[in-house]
Design a protein around this motif. Sequence first.
Motif, PDB file in Angstrom:
ATOM      1  N   PHE A  79       0.965  -1.374   0.044  1.00 59.97           N
ATOM      2  CA  PHE A  79       0.194   0.124   0.158  1.00 59.97           C
ATOM      3  C   PHE A  79       0.779   1.461  -0.180  1.00 59.97           C
ATOM      4  CE2 PHE A  79      -3.165  -2.665   2.601  1.00 59.97           C
ATOM      5  CZ  PHE A  79      -4.033  -3.288   1.038  1.00 59.97           C
ATOM      6  N   LYS A  80       0.422   2.077  -1.017  1.00 59.12           N
ATOM      7  CA  LYS A  80       1.072   3.025  -0.719  1.00 59.12           C
ATOM      8  C   LYS A  80       0.721   4.659  -0.228  1.00 59.12           C
ATOM      9  CE  LYS A  80       3.788   1.270  -3.976  1.00 59.12           C
ATOM     10  NZ  LYS A  80       3.165  -0.045  -3.869  1.00 59.12           N
ATOM     11  N   HIS A  81      -0.653   5.049  -0.093  1.00 61.75           N
ATOM     12  CA  HIS A  81      -1.095   6.216   0.401  1.00 61.75           C
ATOM     13  C   HIS A  81      -2.497   5.854   1.418  1.00 61.75           C
ATOM     14  CE1 HIS A  81      -0.092   6.853  -4.123  1.00 61.75           C
ATOM     15  NE2 HIS A  81       1.276   7.445  -3.195  1.00 61.75           N
ATOM     16  N   GLU A  82      -2.510   7.059   2.510  1.00 58.29           N
ATOM     17  CA  GLU A  82      -3.460   7.006   3.603  1.00 58.29           C
ATOM     18  C   GLU A  82      -4.695   7.116   2.857  1.00 58.29           C
ATOM     19  OE1 GLU A  82      -4.771   8.727   7.767  1.00 58.29           O
ATOM     20  OE2 GLU A  82      -3.126   9.182   6.673  1.00 58.29           O
ATOM     21  N   VAL A 112      -4.010   3.201 -10.624  1.00 56.10           N
ATOM     22  CA  VAL A 112      -4.180   1.592  -8.963  1.00 56.10           C
ATOM     23  C   VAL A 112      -2.482   2.339  -9.068  1.00 56.10           C
ATOM     24  CG1 VAL A 112      -5.068   0.404 -10.121  1.00 56.10           C
ATOM     25  CG2 VAL A 112      -2.944  -0.291  -9.953  1.00 56.10           C
ATOM     26  N   SER A 113      -2.614   2.021  -6.812  1.00 57.21           N
ATOM     27  CA  SER A 113      -1.643   2.336  -6.444  1.00 57.21           C
ATOM     28  C   SER A 113      -0.541   1.003  -6.414  1.00 57.21           C
ATOM     29  CB  SER A 113      -1.918   3.192  -5.034  1.00 57.21           C
ATOM     30  OG  SER A 113      -2.129   4.203  -5.091  1.00 57.21           O
ATOM     31  N   SER A 114      -1.438   0.510  -5.667  1.00 59.51           N
ATOM     32  CA  SER A 114      -0.709  -0.993  -5.674  1.00 59.51           C
ATOM     33  C   SER A 114      -1.390  -2.302  -5.874  1.00 59.51           C
ATOM     34  CB  SER A 114      -0.598  -1.081  -4.122  1.00 59.51           C
ATOM     35  OG  SER A 114      -1.760  -1.196  -3.692  1.00 59.51           O
ATOM     36  N   VAL A 115      -1.258  -3.761  -6.441  1.00 54.68           N
ATOM     37  CA  VAL A 115      -1.613  -4.897  -6.586  1.00 54.68           C
ATOM     38  C   VAL A 115      -1.011  -6.016  -6.361  1.00 54.68           C
ATOM     39  CG1 VAL A 115      -2.694  -6.217  -9.239  1.00 54.68           C
ATOM     40  CG2 VAL A 115      -2.688  -3.345  -9.191  1.00 54.68           C
ATOM     41  N   HIS A 116      -1.295  -6.525  -5.819  1.00 55.29           N
ATOM     42  CA  HIS A 116      -0.814  -8.409  -5.044  1.00 55.29           C
ATOM     43  C   HIS A 116      -2.227  -9.311  -5.295  1.00 55.29           C
ATOM     44  CE1 HIS A 116       1.197 -10.902  -2.951  1.00 55.29           C
ATOM     45  NE2 HIS A 116       0.916  -9.960  -1.923  1.00 55.29           N
ATOM     46  N   ASP A 117      -1.595  -9.879  -5.827  1.00 60.40           N
ATOM     47  CA  ASP A 117      -2.457 -11.767  -6.281  1.00 60.40           C
ATOM     48  C   ASP A 117      -2.550 -12.110  -5.017  1.00 60.40           C
ATOM     49  OD1 ASP A 117       0.300 -12.561  -5.946  1.00 60.40           O
ATOM     50  OD2 ASP A 117      -1.314 -14.184  -7.372  1.00 60.40           O
ATOM     51  N   LEU A 118      -3.831 -12.732  -4.880  1.00 65.37           N
ATOM     52  CA  LEU A 118      -3.967 -13.859  -4.136  1.00 65.37           C
ATOM     53  C   LEU A 118      -4.111 -15.093  -4.383  1.00 65.37           C
ATOM     54  CD1 LEU A 118      -5.989 -10.494  -2.497  1.00 65.37           C
ATOM     55  CD2 LEU A 118      -7.476 -12.203  -2.254  1.00 65.37           C
ATOM     56  N   SER A 119      -2.774 -15.347  -3.727  1.00 67.42           N
ATOM     57  CA  SER A 119      -2.236 -17.173  -3.691  1.00 67.42           C
ATOM     58  C   SER A 119      -1.955 -18.243  -3.059  1.00 67.42           C
ATOM     59  CB  SER A 119      -1.334 -16.711  -4.476  1.00 67.42           C
ATOM     60  OG  SER A 119      -0.425 -16.276  -4.387  1.00 67.42           O
ATOM     61  N   GLU A 120      -0.919 -18.330  -2.663  1.00 71.14           N
ATOM     62  CA  GLU A 120      -1.083 -19.155  -0.940  1.00 71.14           C
ATOM     63  C   GLU A 120      -1.445 -18.347   0.109  1.00 71.14           C
ATOM     64  OE1 GLU A 120       2.688 -22.064  -1.184  1.00 71.14           O
ATOM     65  OE2 GLU A 120       2.573 -20.210  -2.673  1.00 71.14           O
ATOM     66  N   PRO A 173      -6.525   5.504  -5.368  1.00 74.12           N
ATOM     67  CA  PRO A 173      -6.271   6.350  -5.537  1.00 74.12           C
ATOM     68  C   PRO A 173      -8.014   6.804  -5.471  1.00 74.12           C
ATOM     69  CG  PRO A 173      -5.217   6.772  -6.796  1.00 74.12           C
ATOM     70  CD  PRO A 173      -5.506   5.377  -6.519  1.00 74.12           C
ATOM     71  N   GLU A 174      -8.336   8.215  -3.933  1.00 70.26           N
ATOM     72  CA  GLU A 174      -9.820   7.752  -3.784  1.00 70.26           C
ATOM     73  C   GLU A 174     -10.223   8.707  -5.306  1.00 70.26           C
ATOM     74  OE1 GLU A 174     -13.784   7.820  -1.945  1.00 70.26           O
ATOM     75  OE2 GLU A 174     -12.248   6.574  -1.369  1.00 70.26           O
ATOM     76  N   ARG A 229      -3.872   4.871   8.052  1.00 66.25           N
ATOM     77  CA  ARG A 229      -2.111   4.913   8.748  1.00 66.25           C
ATOM     78  C   ARG A 229      -2.446   4.778  10.372  1.00 66.25           C
ATOM     79  NH1 ARG A 229       1.862   7.795   6.725  1.00 66.25           N
ATOM     80  NH2 ARG A 229       0.991   8.769   5.879  1.00 66.25           N
ATOM     81  N   SER A 230      -2.551   3.482  10.343  1.00 65.79           N
ATOM     82  CA  SER A 230      -2.610   2.555  11.272  1.00 65.79           C
ATOM     83  C   SER A 230      -1.563   2.115  11.523  1.00 65.79           C
ATOM     84  CB  SER A 230      -3.894   2.437  11.557  1.00 65.79           C
ATOM     85  OG  SER A 230      -3.993   0.856  12.213  1.00 65.79           O
ATOM     86  N   GLU A 231      -1.284   0.777  12.701  1.00 67.50           N
ATOM     87  CA  GLU A 231      -0.781  -0.262  13.269  1.00 67.50           C
ATOM     88  C   GLU A 231      -1.034  -1.350  12.999  1.00 67.50           C
ATOM     89  OE1 GLU A 231       1.758   0.138  16.317  1.00 67.50           O
ATOM     90  OE2 GLU A 231       3.084   1.264  15.650  1.00 67.50           O
TER      91      GLU A 231
END
Length: 740
Positions: A573-576, A631-639, A682-683, A704-706
Amino acid sequence: MPLTHLEPSPEQIEQEKIYRTMGLTESEYQEVVRLLGRKPNYTETGLFSVMWSEHCSYKTSKPLLKLFPTKGKRVLQGPGEGAGILDIGDDQAVVFKIESHNHPSAIEPYQGAATGVGGIIRDVFSMGARPVAILDSLRFGDLNNSRVRYLFEEVVSGIAGYGNCIGIPTVGGELQFDDCYNGNPLVNAMCVGVMKHEDLQVGQARGIGNTVMYVGASTGRDGINGATFASEEISAKSDEKRSAVQVGDPFMEKLLVEACLELTKHEALVGIQDMGAAGLVSSASEMAAKAGVGIHMNLDLIPQRETNMTPYEMMLSESQERMLIVIKKGSEEEIKAIFARWGLHAVAVGEVIEEEVLRLEHKGKIVAEVPSDALASAPVRHMPSRVPAEYTANQAAPVWKPEITDLAGTVHQLLTQPTLASKEWVTRQYDYMVQTNTVVAPGSDAAVIRVRGTKKGLAMTTDCNAKYIDLDPLEGGKIAVAEAARNIVCSGGEPLGITDCLNYGTPENPEVFWEMEQSVRGMAEACRVFETPVISGNVSLYNETNHQAIDPTPVVGMVGLIDDLGRLTTASFKHEGDAIYVVGEAAPEFGGSALQIMLDGKASGKPPVIDLQLEKKRQDEVLSAIRKGYVSSVHDLSEGGLAAAAADAVFGTEFGADLHFETDPVTELFSETQSRYLVSVPEALRKEFEATVAGAVLAGSVTRSENIEMHFVTESVSLRRPELEKDWRGVLSCAMSAKN
């Protein structure tokens, strides 16, 4: 038996069936006799035994390899040469190949892994390309086993030692652990190079009368019979064959790379080939056979680092950092001068002849004369296949349903499984920034390097979920290619083509051969749908220990083209405030999943089913959204499913996530349903993204959180990023600090 200067006579070879100890079957030996019209002498028997070994000839797998698509609009060179080549525009090309060094790594892990890297690098630069990246695909057994930890540590050190010293970045790969690899680790190495079209070279001995030259390091007795050793099962006696493992010198290879790349610019060069598996006999016979000619060599001229080497030893040695070249007659001194500048041997050892034979001279006598084409064309074996009873049982098994009462605890436990945990213990040993072309380092969906002088990039990955293939090889084969393509797309790349490393057990077992057949069919079908031809590859069989085969593991190495590095994407992830979307719905598909293996200790039932047309449609849509800047980020859903993907997206960042679902929490978090993505947008670009990617469902936002907060209709899950990430990062370091 040990070789002496008083070699057994042809009659003794036949009578005592010495050829069997070399790896030839009874019928193969009789075929050699028929081809020669006489009984072979000791050296000739050795030439046939190594060239007709499974490792060199692919005599068992050839009928299956024909199923792969190998043509395409970008293909400049397909299977049959050192490596495959694809056009990437602007008169440039990408060159790549993957190969195994499983058997050597099982008994001498450091040198086995190191020379695996050295060999695949030579395959790439022999095509005229500069090697720019290394990837690996590694499989080991249970890390609680001290022998497994030793193999793991030494293999990684071998890859790092060779790659770092030669100055080629090791930028990515994959690493998995499973008990089936306890006695037989898999060490697959991939190399990627870049070249101009005009520099393309091939391994052919064209031109009657042209000079055959030996270049590089001297020949020793290391690696003799390495190819035949790799064509048999590992057993308690394998340690006796340590001499079959080669010894590498990365500093010598660095010199050889530069000398050969200089050589490829010289108009006198006709053909060039690595002395890899089977050494000098392989390079000489294959170069001659491909050109329809013969080669006469004087073995007295071969640079030797040991005394009293016999023709058998010189021809079968797999000493590293050596090449065989053919040059235009009369250019010998110019070529010697090139290699002399790099401190390397360059010796004229023979010539191209019209008669299609490999003729070897030693101490004034002809010690071997065999048809070159026959050496390079082993009799094909058509093996019987049988559906395994285990497959039938898994197909009929009821759907596996996990029972989970603590979702947060299960996520934490899942992410600390060695296969899903951070691979930093490995990657921090690799110099992945050398050459300064690395744009995306290990840890994202695919590694990315820049193509110098352009705005283009190359995305690359290695992938294979062996558990899926073990349960259903046809479906698993499709998924292996699809996952590789998704990883390329997630980086903003267009999938171009693949190289494969087909790792299986003993093909004489009809159930193993059936697994080979079905998985290759699945891979071939996916390659056709994605338009990703198979341009190179390797087959590694007999991966068994004490008659226990590994899971079928056909590794896919894929390369993709990023046309503009300004549109590069990664998983983080890149931006709040960015909107988080999940593309694709989860189904209760847990067969072979990381969750099932963790909870049950084994894979069972049916793996996820993949719709290749839907997969291609979503890949095209996601890639379009990336290229349009939506898009800001992309991740595939695998294992590990969404749980693992969401964690990956926040690890190493200062962000968290707030997610809301109206679905079953176990299915949503842990299912490994195919063709799914986690995307942050981005919104301001939500409408454009939704119009581009069908099936994208808004799930929440980047905070912006833990914490990673996941809310379901019936319950909520809160995961603390700092604690979760700390444990995730420490798994392999902790395991490797255990006392051996």
